[in-house]
Structure formats: C-alpha cells, structure tokens
Design a protein around this motif. Structure first.
Motif, PDB file in Angstrom:
ATOM      1  N   TYR A 146     -25.774 -10.135  -6.628  1.00 48.98           N
ATOM      2  CA  TYR A 146     -27.125 -10.601  -7.014  1.00 48.98           C
ATOM      3  C   TYR A 146     -27.488 -10.072  -8.410  1.00 48.98           C
ATOM      4  N   GLU A 166     -36.455 -17.633 -14.910  1.00 47.07           N
ATOM      5  CA  GLU A 166     -36.588 -17.658 -13.446  1.00 47.07           C
ATOM      6  C   GLU A 166     -36.949 -16.259 -12.976  1.00 47.07           C
ATOM      7  N   GLU A 177     -26.031 -12.326 -15.753  1.00 50.29           N
ATOM      8  CA  GLU A 177     -25.379 -13.461 -16.410  1.00 50.29           C
ATOM      9  C   GLU A 177     -26.305 -14.661 -16.551  1.00 50.29           C
ATOM     10  N   GLY A 178     -27.549 -14.520 -16.077  1.00 46.58           N
ATOM     11  CA  GLY A 178     -28.540 -15.566 -16.338  1.00 46.58           C
ATOM     12  C   GLY A 178     -28.949 -16.410 -15.140  1.00 46.58           C
ATOM     13  N   PHE A 179     -28.503 -16.024 -13.922  1.00 47.02           N
ATOM     14  CA  PHE A 179     -28.853 -16.826 -12.742  1.00 47.02           C
ATOM     15  C   PHE A 179     -29.565 -15.976 -11.701  1.00 47.02           C
ATOM     16  N   ILE A 180     -30.661 -16.500 -11.193  1.00 48.24           N
ATOM     17  CA  ILE A 180     -31.316 -15.840 -10.066  1.00 48.24           C
ATOM     18  C   ILE A 180     -30.820 -16.537  -8.808  1.00 48.24           C
ATOM     19  N   ASN A 181     -30.094 -15.788  -7.969  1.00 48.49           N
ATOM     20  CA  ASN A 181     -29.560 -16.352  -6.737  1.00 48.49           C
ATOM     21  C   ASN A 181     -30.200 -15.634  -5.545  1.00 48.49           C
ATOM     22  N   ARG A 213     -33.611 -10.820 -19.396  1.00 45.41           N
ATOM     23  CA  ARG A 213     -32.775 -10.593 -18.209  1.00 45.41           C
ATOM     24  C   ARG A 213     -32.907  -9.145 -17.792  1.00 45.41           C
ATOM     25  N   GLU A 271     -33.588 -15.722 -17.618  1.00 48.90           N
ATOM     26  CA  GLU A 271     -33.716 -17.025 -18.292  1.00 48.90           C
ATOM     27  C   GLU A 271     -34.869 -17.865 -17.727  1.00 48.90           C
ATOM     28  N   GLN A 304     -25.154 -11.679 -11.143  1.00 49.06           N
ATOM     29  CA  GLN A 304     -25.537 -13.057 -11.495  1.00 49.06           C
ATOM     30  C   GLN A 304     -26.803 -13.055 -12.350  1.00 49.06           C
ATOM     31  N   ALA A 305     -27.758 -12.171 -12.022  1.00 51.69           N
ATOM     32  CA  ALA A 305     -28.986 -12.089 -12.849  1.00 51.69           C
ATOM     33  C   ALA A 305     -28.624 -11.671 -14.271  1.00 51.69           C
TER      34      ALA A 305
END
Ligand code: AMP
Ligand code: GLY
Length: 400
Positions: free
Chosen positions: A287, A188, A293-297, A245, A186, A290-291
C-alpha cells in the motif's frame, strides 16, 4: 520488500513494527528500531540516497519533517527510489506557516483569521502566536494574556531564538482537536483512522505544549464530523496539491462553526502513529509502495474496529529538557497484548533499557471500546518507572 524508515522516535518504531516481516533498514534509527531493522553502513544525510540506491531499497518512508525540509524526498526520487514523503516544496505546508496560511486563504479552507506581526504593539490578547519556520515544536504559543504574547514575541522577533522567520498572530479557536492523517498520491487521498493527540504536558490540557503526551484513535472517532472535514478541508486541499505523495496531517479544531485547520504537517503524526498503525491491517508495505509510486490502492488495507489508547511516559524535564541514561524499570512486566513503543531510549551494555530523550516510552492498548483500551494502557503504564517520569492521567477521558 526492502524498506528504509528514516527517523528515530516512537513514530518510526511504530512504523517498523507495522512493517515487520519485510527487509527493514533504518537511519539514523535507535536501539529499539534496530531490533527489527538493519542499519545502513555509516553515512550522513547527504550520502543516504546513494547508499539506499546501492542497497536496492524499494521504498523509503520519511518520518520527521526536518529531513523533508532538507529535500530528502526530492533526492530519493532523483535516484529512482520510491519515497513516501513530499518534496521540499510541498513540505512548505508544514515548514512555512505563512505559506500554509496563504494556501488556506487562496483555496477557501476554513482556518483562523491571521495577520503577520511586524510591530509587537499590534498584538492583542488572547491570540495564538506562531513562528513561521520549523522550531522543534516550540514555535506556537497560545497566549491568554498580553504579557504572555509580548514575552513570546520578544523571544521570536528580538532574541530570534528560533532563527529567521516571520511571526503570525491568529485568533484563538475553541473546540475539540482532531488529527486526521491521509495517504496522498497525485491528487487522490485515503483517510486513515482519525486520532486525538493530547499536546499540553499536564492533565486538563494545562502546562506547556509538547510533541504529544498520548493519543486515541478509532475509525469511529468524531464520526459525525468526518463528512464536513472531507468536503470542506481534505478535498480542496488535496485538489490543490497536484503531485504530493506521502502522508498529510490535518491538525483540526472542531469548533461550533465547523472544522477549521490549525496546522498542516507533511508527515505521519507522533504519537498518532503509535495509536493508528495497530488499527491498520493488510498489505501495508505494498500500500505504501504504491502510494510512493503515485497510486492510492485502498483495497490493500483495512481498518480494524475498536479503539486504541497510547500513553506516553516522558522525562522529568520534558519539554524543556531530556533525560539521559536513567534506568527504565518494568518493561518486562508488561503483557504481550500491549504495544511498547520506544521514543527515547537506548540499551546499555548490560542489555537494560535506559532513557535517552524527552518522550521515552509509549504504550498502546487496543480494545473494542475506549474505556477498556484506556484502562489497559494505564494498567501497563503503572509498571514503568524511571526517575522523574511524567505522564498524563486523562488520555482518552478528557474531550470525550
Ligand atoms: P501548531 O504549532 O500549529 O501545531 O499548534 C500547536 C497547538 O496549539 C495545537 O495543537 C493547538 O492545541 C494549539 N493551537 C494552534 N492554533 C490554535 C488556534 N488558532 N486556536 C487555538 N489553539 C490553537
Ligand atoms: N503529535 C503532533 C505531531 O506529530 O505533530
């Protein structure tokens, strides 16, 4: 976490090894992969998303581009399965080179000038000819002479050996190559440790192009170019890909005029993965999920210092042909600190490993410095033997 890894090569073996400790499933998988992952009940690609849903898969990671091109990620998402891999539409960055060239031009991303060839007479050498659609790694020809160029154009346009598609001619760039692979979600991005792949079959970058005969990776590799790569290439690319993604692979040439994009791949590299994953520590499964699902952590992983070198043992006929069922000797002699990745092997009924592909085995060594990693990888490779085995002796030496 219940994770499915899609693919069957060395990259997917590296993925399942990196994710060991989770509940792993694989499709279509290989004997080596199935030592760490379970197979799905017999099913084809079309049935796979439904089977994954039924088996409560929490994350699906797609290795090869061919499945992304067939819309596997879209069908997983439609079923609510988090998947690390772009949609069929976003995968066009890899599966349609004309689309990728237009994308780069539109977003002013540095790349070689090109034209679409409709008449063979328009081709001038030297140049790089590229077939626009997926061609099993055989769709690019670095043409130093007009004869070479005409021969490739004849194969691609007249004989249509790769099927339907267009032919691009682009300028020949010179410099050192670098594979920079990012995790993207998304808009990131997170840059993973860069790698250098050695694509030509023989030492000195001679011979036909292959899928990759070996790799080097380190967070220190080409450190001085990374700020330019990020500002000129990664940032504008990712900004233009709103809902992508998955992994995005930037195949770069570091030219005297700065970094330029040779190609985008919409997936992790092979054999880049075999050198990169041993450097990535932390909660990799979380990690990746989450990616998906749309999040870079970024906090979930860290990159080890040091260097890895992966050397590939390939079949005698590779890249034209494969080796079927030759006995692979010496795997048991390799010490435990070398990572053995199976790219094209199978286990015979007597439990012995046999060849079953083009690239057969990759061996990765890790060390604080490049020279030692290289020494250890090649020392281990000496134990491996099968009839006709080919390998390069200059992985981690050439271009350093
Ligand atoms: P590709 O099919 O685009 O992945 O390219 C395969 C390989 O061909 C690259 O890894 C490079 O070694 C080489 N290559 C592709 N494009 C160029 C270019 N414009 N100049 C020089 N070499 C290239
Ligand atoms: N190693 C090159 C690729 O994965 O495309």
């Amino acid at each position: 976490m219940r994770i499915s890894v899609i693919g069957q090569g060395g990259r997917e073996h590296a993925l399942v090894r990196a994710l060991h400790g989770n509940e792993l499933f694989a499709w279509p998988g290989s004997d080596a992969i199935f030592e760490l992952a379970r197979p799905f009940p017999a099913c084809d690609l079309a049935a796979l998303p439904a089977v994954m849903k039924k088996m409560r898969i929490e994350l699906c990671i797609v290795g090869p581009e061919a499945y992304l091109d067939k819309g596997l990620a879209d069908r997983c998402r439609a079923k609510g399965i988090p998947v690390l891999g772009p949609s069929q539409k976003d995968a066009r960055l890899e599966t349609d080179k004309v689309f990728a060239k237009r994308f780069m031009a539109r977003h002013r991303i540095p790349a070689a000038p090109y034209k679409i060839i409709t008449d063979v007479e328009d081709i001038k050498a030297p140049c790089v000819l590229k077939f626009s659609r997926l061609a099993g790694g055989k769709g690019t020809c670095v043409c130093r002479t007009i004869l070479e160029a005409r021969r490739f154009a004849q194969k691609a346009m007249v004989e249509k050996v790769f099927g339907d598609g267009q032919l691009i001619a682009e300028s020949l760039l010179t410099g050192r190559e670098l594979s920079v692979i990012c995790t993207i979600a998304e808009g990131e991005y997170h840059i993973l440790p860069p790698a250098r792949d050695y694509k030509p079959l023989r030492d000195g970058d001679r011979g036909p192009n292959t899928g990759g005969m070996g790799t080097v990776a380190s967070r220190d590799l080409e450190k001085n170019s990374m700020a330019d790569i990020e500002a000129l290439i990664i940032r504008p690319t990712v900004a233009a890909l709103r809902h992508y993604r998955g992994f995005l692979y930037f195949g770069l040439m570091l030219t005297p005029d700065g970094p330029q994009v040779l190609e985008y791949n919409c997936r992790m590299g092979d054999p880049e993965a075999q050198a990169m994953f041993p450097l990535i520590k932390g909660s990799l499964a979380e990690y990746f999920r989450q990616a998906a699902e749309g999040f870079i952590n970024r906090e979930l992983v860290r990159f080890s210092p040091g260097w890895t070198v992966c050397v590939t043992a390939a079949a005698g006929k590779y890249p034209q042909g494969i080796a079927e069922s030759l006995f692979i000797q010496g795997l048991e002699k390799i010490s435990g600190d070398i990572m053995i990745y199976h790219a094209g092997s199978r286990r015979a009924a007597n439990g012995k490993w046999r060849t079953n592909g083009g690239r057969i085995i990759g061996l990765t060594a890790k060390s604080a410095d490049l020279a030692t990693a290289r020494e250890h990888a090649y020392a281990a490779l000496q134990y491996i033997q099968f009839k006709g085995m080919q390998f390069r002796t200059d992985i981690g030496k050439l271009h350093f």
